[in-house]
Design a protein around this motif. Structure first.
Motif, short mmCIF file in Angstrom:
data_model
loop_
_atom_site.label_atom_id
_atom_site.label_comp_id
_atom_site.label_asym_id
_atom_site.label_seq_id
_atom_site.Cartn_x
_atom_site.Cartn_y
_atom_site.Cartn_z
N GLY A 267 0.75 -1.16 0.00
CA GLY A 267 0.05 -0.06 0.11
C GLY A 267 0.98 1.21 -0.14
O GLY A 267 0.25 2.47 0.01
N GLY A 268 2.15 0.98 0.12
CA GLY A 268 3.07 2.27 0.16
C GLY A 268 3.32 2.77 1.48
O GLY A 268 3.70 4.03 1.33
N GLU A 269 2.58 2.41 2.58
CA GLU A 269 2.84 3.11 3.85
C GLU A 269 3.97 2.65 4.45
O GLU A 269 4.46 3.56 5.50
CB GLU A 269 1.62 2.30 4.72
CG GLU A 269 0.27 2.76 4.08
CD GLU A 269 -0.92 2.32 4.91
OE1 GLU A 269 -0.59 1.49 5.77
OE2 GLU A 269 -2.05 2.69 4.54
N PHE A 270 4.84 1.59 3.96
CA PHE A 270 6.08 1.01 4.42
C PHE A 270 6.89 0.95 3.35
O PHE A 270 6.92 0.16 2.33
CB PHE A 270 5.86 -0.34 5.39
CG PHE A 270 6.96 -0.50 6.42
CD1 PHE A 270 6.86 -0.13 7.50
CD2 PHE A 270 7.91 -1.45 6.04
CE1 PHE A 270 8.30 -0.33 8.37
CE2 PHE A 270 9.09 -1.74 6.55
CZ PHE A 270 9.03 -1.30 7.99
N THR A 271 7.91 1.76 3.39
CA THR A 271 9.02 1.65 2.30
C THR A 271 10.08 0.51 2.34
O THR A 271 10.42 0.07 3.64
CB THR A 271 9.49 3.03 2.07
OG1 THR A 271 10.23 3.46 3.29
CG2 THR A 271 8.51 4.01 1.97
N VAL A 272 10.99 0.52 1.49
CA VAL A 272 12.24 -0.40 1.48
C VAL A 272 13.18 0.38 2.47
O VAL A 272 13.77 -0.38 3.09
CB VAL A 272 12.82 -0.54 0.14
CG1 VAL A 272 14.22 -1.38 0.06
CG2 VAL A 272 11.85 -1.16 -0.98
N GLY A 273 12.99 1.70 2.54
CA GLY A 273 13.88 2.44 3.37
C GLY A 273 13.62 2.35 4.87
O GLY A 273 14.42 2.06 5.80
#
Length: 288
Positions: A267-273
């Motif tokens: 969902g884009g709320e938690f990024t790879v960074g």
């Protein structure tokens, strides 16, 4: 516990200036990984963006790690003088008490001169290490508080899930402390018995040779060593099992991060960074 804390306090204050400077040098070593994790987060989040900016971030990450390495070298070089001075002070005070106090000196020795040598070597090192580790404990506490705050600001649910295994390990360590302590004391006692017996052999070498008891003396030494070895193996096994269980929390925590973060990443709320940040901090928390 009170006598131990009293000894630790006096060791820390006998040369307080050097102890304080050493502590101020070691604290950044524990706190700098906070910056490493944040830079790593920016690097992974910036992948695919401006190459020049990513290059500067990589240089910043390398610079932070180099600075931490230099701080470790400086702190270690400076702190060893305090450690050696504290150990020397304890040993000198113990010897002064044995030699100058009233009454026969033999009455103030643990059991034998050989065991006293082991006590002066091992017990003094444990007392100084206990005092020295207070600095690491303070640094670890600062790092943990800041790291958990940063992770909670990113995702409190995942942070809570990561804290639970650490709490379980803390409870397990607390429960096993008495067992490990008992095994450690037995291994230390039997090791001191070996040292004591070796001292007796050297002291009575003429009598042993006159009586032709060399083989009997060696067999008794082998028996002492067998008992010491068995106790040392049990002590090391218990300690390594606890260390292995504690180390496994890293793998478990990373697995929890992947399981819990997968829906949020879609969902884009938690990024790879964010994933890199959590992984970096969890590794440092376990090492500490």
């Amino acid at each position: 516990m009170k006598p131990v804390m009293l000894v630790a306090t006096r060791l820390a204050t006998f040369d307080f200036r050097r102890y304080l400077i050493g502590a101020l040098l070691w604290l950044p070593v524990h706190v700098i990984p906070l910056a490493s994790g944040l830079v790593l987060q920016r690097i992974f989040d910036g992948l695919g963006g401006d190459p020049g900016w990513a290059l500067w971030l990589c240089a910043a990450f390398v610079g932070v790690e180099v600075a931490r390495g230099l701080m470790i070298v400086i702190a270690w070089t400076y702190g060893v003088y305090w450690w050696a001075a504290a150990a020397t002070l304890l040993r000198a005070n113990a010897l002064r008490s044995i030699l100058t106090a009233r009454g026969p000196a033999a009455a103030r020795l643990p059991h034998s001169p050989g065991e006293s040598v082991a006590r002066l070597r091992d017990d003094v090192a444990d007392a100084v290490d206990f005092t020295d580790e207070s600095v690491s404990l303070a640094g670890t506490t600062l790092f943990a508080a800041a790291a958990l705050t940063i992770m909670a600001s990113v995702d409190p649910v995942i942070t809570l899930a990561l804290v639970l295994p650490m709490v379980a390990i803390g409870v397990l360590s607390r429960l096993m402390r008495q067992t490990i302590g008992r095994l450690h004391r037995r291994a230390r006692t039997l090791g001191a018995a070996v040292t004591s017996y070796v001292g007796e052999i050297f002291g009575g070498v003429l009598a042993i040779k006159t009586a032709g008891a060399e083989e009997a003396a060696l067999e008794r030494l082998r028996e002492h060593n067998r008992r010491r070895r068995a106790a040392a193996v049990k002590d090391r096994l218990a300690t390594d099992l606890l260390d292995a269980t504690t180390g496994a929390t890293v793998e478990l925590s990373i697995g929890l991060i992947l399981l819990l973060a997968a829906p949020a990443m879609r969902g884009g709320e938690f990024t790879v960074g964010d994933l890199a940040l959590f992984t970096s901090y969890i590794g440092c928390l376990d090492v500490k």
